[in-house]
Motif scaffolding. Sequence first.
Motif, PDB file in Angstrom:
ATOM      1  N   CYS A  46       0.828  -1.216   0.000  1.00  0.00           N
ATOM      2  CA  CYS A  46       0.000   0.000   0.000  1.00  0.00           C
ATOM      3  C   CYS A  46       0.861   1.263   0.000  1.00  0.00           C
ATOM      4  O   CYS A  46       0.559   2.236  -0.697  1.00  0.00           O
ATOM      5  CB  CYS A  46      -0.928  -0.003   1.214  1.00  0.00           C
ATOM      6  N   ILE A  47       1.922   1.251   0.787  1.00  0.00           N
ATOM      7  CA  ILE A  47       2.816   2.412   0.836  1.00  0.00           C
ATOM      8  C   ILE A  47       3.473   2.638  -0.521  1.00  0.00           C
ATOM      9  O   ILE A  47       3.559   3.774  -1.013  1.00  0.00           O
ATOM     10  CB  ILE A  47       3.881   2.220   1.929  1.00  0.00           C
ATOM     11  N   THR A  48       3.920   1.540  -1.150  1.00  0.00           N
ATOM     12  CA  THR A  48       4.534   1.655  -2.477  1.00  0.00           C
ATOM     13  C   THR A  48       3.540   2.201  -3.496  1.00  0.00           C
ATOM     14  O   THR A  48       3.871   3.077  -4.305  1.00  0.00           O
ATOM     15  CB  THR A  48       5.047   0.280  -2.944  1.00  0.00           C
ATOM     16  N   ALA A  49       2.294   1.677  -3.450  1.00  0.00           N
ATOM     17  CA  ALA A  49       1.261   2.145  -4.379  1.00  0.00           C
ATOM     18  C   ALA A  49       0.965   3.620  -4.157  1.00  0.00           C
ATOM     19  O   ALA A  49       0.783   4.383  -5.122  1.00  0.00           O
ATOM     20  CB  ALA A  49      -0.007   1.313  -4.206  1.00  0.00           C
ATOM     21  N   PHE A  50       0.911   4.047  -2.894  1.00  0.00           N
ATOM     22  CA  PHE A  50       0.649   5.454  -2.576  1.00  0.00           C
ATOM     23  C   PHE A  50       1.743   6.353  -3.140  1.00  0.00           C
ATOM     24  O   PHE A  50       1.468   7.419  -3.714  1.00  0.00           O
ATOM     25  CB  PHE A  50       0.546   5.625  -1.061  1.00  0.00           C
ATOM     26  N   ILE A  51       2.984   5.930  -2.989  1.00  0.00           N
ATOM     27  CA  ILE A  51       4.112   6.713  -3.508  1.00  0.00           C
ATOM     28  C   ILE A  51       4.030   6.826  -5.025  1.00  0.00           C
ATOM     29  O   ILE A  51       4.263   7.905  -5.607  1.00  0.00           O
ATOM     30  CB  ILE A  51       5.450   6.063  -3.084  1.00  0.00           C
ATOM     31  N   VAL A  52       3.669   5.720  -5.688  1.00  0.00           N
ATOM     32  CA  VAL A  52       3.533   5.740  -7.152  1.00  0.00           C
ATOM     33  C   VAL A  52       2.407   6.679  -7.578  1.00  0.00           C
ATOM     34  O   VAL A  52       2.556   7.471  -8.524  1.00  0.00           O
ATOM     35  CB  VAL A  52       3.271   4.314  -7.683  1.00  0.00           C
ATOM     36  N   ILE A  53       1.249   6.618  -6.882  1.00  0.00           N
ATOM     37  CA  ILE A  53       0.100   7.475  -7.217  1.00  0.00           C
ATOM     38  C   ILE A  53       0.446   8.949  -7.039  1.00  0.00           C
ATOM     39  O   ILE A  53       0.129   9.784  -7.884  1.00  0.00           O
ATOM     40  CB  ILE A  53      -1.119   7.092  -6.351  1.00  0.00           C
ATOM     41  N   VAL A  54       1.115   9.266  -5.933  1.00  0.00           N
ATOM     42  CA  VAL A  54       1.532  10.656  -5.695  1.00  0.00           C
ATOM     43  C   VAL A  54       2.486  11.126  -6.793  1.00  0.00           C
ATOM     44  O   VAL A  54       2.376  12.245  -7.308  1.00  0.00           O
ATOM     45  CB  VAL A  54       2.192  10.800  -4.310  1.00  0.00           C
ATOM     46  N   GLY A  55       3.409  10.252  -7.172  1.00  0.00           N
ATOM     47  CA  GLY A  55       4.350  10.591  -8.244  1.00  0.00           C
ATOM     48  C   GLY A  55       3.642  10.837  -9.568  1.00  0.00           C
ATOM     49  O   GLY A  55       3.964  11.794 -10.290  1.00  0.00           O
ATOM     50  N   LEU A  56       2.661   9.981  -9.896  1.00  0.00           N
ATOM     51  CA  LEU A  56       1.905  10.151 -11.133  1.00  0.00           C
ATOM     52  C   LEU A  56       1.092  11.443 -11.107  1.00  0.00           C
ATOM     53  O   LEU A  56       0.987  12.145 -12.122  1.00  0.00           O
ATOM     54  CB  LEU A  56       0.968   8.957 -11.350  1.00  0.00           C
ATOM     55  N   PHE A  57       0.502  11.755  -9.949  1.00  0.00           N
ATOM     56  CA  PHE A  57      -0.279  12.987  -9.819  1.00  0.00           C
ATOM     57  C   PHE A  57       0.609  14.213 -10.022  1.00  0.00           C
ATOM     58  O   PHE A  57       0.232  15.169 -10.712  1.00  0.00           O
ATOM     59  CB  PHE A  57      -0.936  13.030  -8.441  1.00  0.00           C
ATOM     60  N   GLN A  58       1.787  14.190  -9.417  1.00  0.00           N
ATOM     61  CA  GLN A  58       2.712  15.319  -9.573  1.00  0.00           C
ATOM     62  C   GLN A  58       3.167  15.451 -11.027  1.00  0.00           C
ATOM     63  O   GLN A  58       3.296  16.562 -11.548  1.00  0.00           O
ATOM     64  CB  GLN A  58       3.921  15.129  -8.650  1.00  0.00           C
ATOM     65  N   TRP A  59       3.390  14.302 -11.682  1.00  0.00           N
ATOM     66  CA  TRP A  59       3.791  14.332 -13.095  1.00  0.00           C
ATOM     67  C   TRP A  59       2.681  14.898 -13.956  1.00  0.00           C
ATOM     68  O   TRP A  59       2.928  15.722 -14.849  1.00  0.00           O
ATOM     69  CB  TRP A  59       4.143  12.922 -13.557  1.00  0.00           C
ATOM     70  N   ALA A  60       1.427  14.486 -13.693  1.00  0.00           N
ATOM     71  CA  ALA A  60       0.287  14.973 -14.475  1.00  0.00           C
ATOM     72  C   ALA A  60       0.093  16.472 -14.274  1.00  0.00           C
ATOM     73  O   ALA A  60      -0.174  17.214 -15.222  1.00  0.00           O
ATOM     74  CB  ALA A  60      -0.981  14.212 -14.088  1.00  0.00           C
ATOM     75  N   SER A  61       0.231  16.930 -13.033  1.00  0.00           N
ATOM     76  CA  SER A  61       0.082  18.359 -12.744  1.00  0.00           C
ATOM     77  C   SER A  61       1.170  19.168 -13.439  1.00  0.00           C
ATOM     78  O   SER A  61       0.916  20.241 -13.998  1.00  0.00           O
ATOM     79  CB  SER A  61       0.135  18.598 -11.233  1.00  0.00           C
ATOM     80  N   SER A  62       2.391  18.639 -13.407  1.00  0.00           N
ATOM     81  CA  SER A  62       3.509  19.319 -14.055  1.00  0.00           C
ATOM     82  C   SER A  62       3.309  19.379 -15.568  1.00  0.00           C
ATOM     83  O   SER A  62       3.557  20.414 -16.197  1.00  0.00           O
ATOM     84  CB  SER A  62       4.822  18.603 -13.720  1.00  0.00           C
ATOM     85  N   ARG A  63       2.824  18.273 -16.152  1.00  0.00           N
ATOM     86  CA  ARG A  63       2.586  18.235 -17.597  1.00  0.00           C
ATOM     87  C   ARG A  63       1.468  19.200 -17.995  1.00  0.00           C
ATOM     88  O   ARG A  63       1.566  19.899 -19.002  1.00  0.00           O
ATOM     89  CB  ARG A  63       2.235  16.813 -18.028  1.00  0.00           C
ATOM     90  N   LYS A  64       0.404  19.248 -17.175  1.00  0.00           N
ATOM     91  CA  LYS A  64      -0.702  20.157 -17.464  1.00  0.00           C
ATOM     92  C   LYS A  64      -0.234  21.604 -17.438  1.00  0.00           C
ATOM     93  O   LYS A  64      -0.583  22.399 -18.320  1.00  0.00           O
ATOM     94  CB  LYS A  64      -1.824  19.944 -16.445  1.00  0.00           C
ATOM     95  N   ALA A  65       0.561  21.953 -16.438  1.00  0.00           N
ATOM     96  CA  ALA A  65       1.088  23.318 -16.334  1.00  0.00           C
ATOM     97  C   ALA A  65       1.990  23.633 -17.527  1.00  0.00           C
ATOM     98  O   ALA A  65       1.964  24.745 -18.080  1.00  0.00           O
ATOM     99  CB  ALA A  65       1.855  23.491 -15.030  1.00  0.00           C
ATOM    100  N   HIS A  66       2.779  22.648 -17.934  1.00  0.00           N
ATOM    101  CA  HIS A  66       3.671  22.838 -19.084  1.00  0.00           C
ATOM    102  C   HIS A  66       2.863  23.065 -20.362  1.00  0.00           C
ATOM    103  O   HIS A  66       3.198  23.944 -21.174  1.00  0.00           O
ATOM    104  CB  HIS A  66       4.567  21.610 -19.230  1.00  0.00           C
ATOM    105  N   MET A  67       1.783  22.298 -20.538  1.00  0.00           N
ATOM    106  CA  MET A  67       0.950  22.445 -21.731  1.00  0.00           C
ATOM    107  C   MET A  67       0.231  23.791 -21.739  1.00  0.00           C
ATOM    108  O   MET A  67       0.139  24.452 -22.775  1.00  0.00           O
ATOM    109  CB  MET A  67      -0.059  21.295 -21.812  1.00  0.00           C
ATOM    110  N   GLN A  68      -0.263  24.207 -20.568  1.00  0.00           N
ATOM    111  CA  GLN A  68      -0.943  25.500 -20.481  1.00  0.00           C
ATOM    112  C   GLN A  68       0.002  26.653 -20.773  1.00  0.00           C
ATOM    113  O   GLN A  68      -0.413  27.682 -21.318  1.00  0.00           O
ATOM    114  CB  GLN A  68      -1.579  25.660 -19.101  1.00  0.00           C
ATOM    115  N   SER A  69       1.258  26.476 -20.433  1.00  0.00           N
ATOM    116  CA  SER A  69       2.232  27.543 -20.674  1.00  0.00           C
ATOM    117  C   SER A  69       2.636  27.636 -22.144  1.00  0.00           C
ATOM    118  O   SER A  69       3.413  28.516 -22.516  1.00  0.00           O
ATOM    119  CB  SER A  69       3.482  27.321 -19.812  1.00  0.00           C
TER     120      SER A  69
END
Length: 206
Positions: A46-69
Amino acid sequence: MLQGVRHGGVKSSGCSDTKIMILFTAEKTYLLGLTASNWIAITATCITAFIVIVGLFQWASSRKAHMQSHTPIIRTDYRMPNEETEGYVKITNCGLGPALLKEINIYINNKKVLGDLSNASSEAVKKIASSSKGRLEITELQNFQEGYPISRDESKIIIKFFLSGLNSHVNFQNELIKQSVQVEVKYKDIFERSYVSLDPQPGKAL
């Protein structure tokens, strides 16, 4: 004087008892019939899955900000001619990233003017000028291939022209509004997202 008591031949079993207790505890079942080892493995997963999900969320947010820019915004501007200056229709990228043109269409009274861009814009201006009873001289026309890039803050002329004659400039602007001339620009960004601009917007003046 007290003599020390010697313990001979007796070995302590404390370590063995501890090992047995640990093994017993590890094999004991708890909630849902799972052992401590099972729960430790589940918790680690569960801890490993949580870390992966958080990482994916941060990547998606970063990509969205990059696309908007890098989002382009195409706007069409009109300048009415007068006795001293040319009139023109131009497109400008007012966004943050480059725009890749797909097609540009001219509409009069919600009807598309046929032909490529240079022919369509020429025919549209000629039609408006004939109604305004002025003498028209077209000085510049443009065609753009699909995928033509327009950088941030860059402008491109679609058509440029002179118009002469008494009251022809006022009449030209009135006819332009009366016949609802609009320019539609279809384009995409560097991420292949598609956009459409239409100027002026229905119900809005030039």
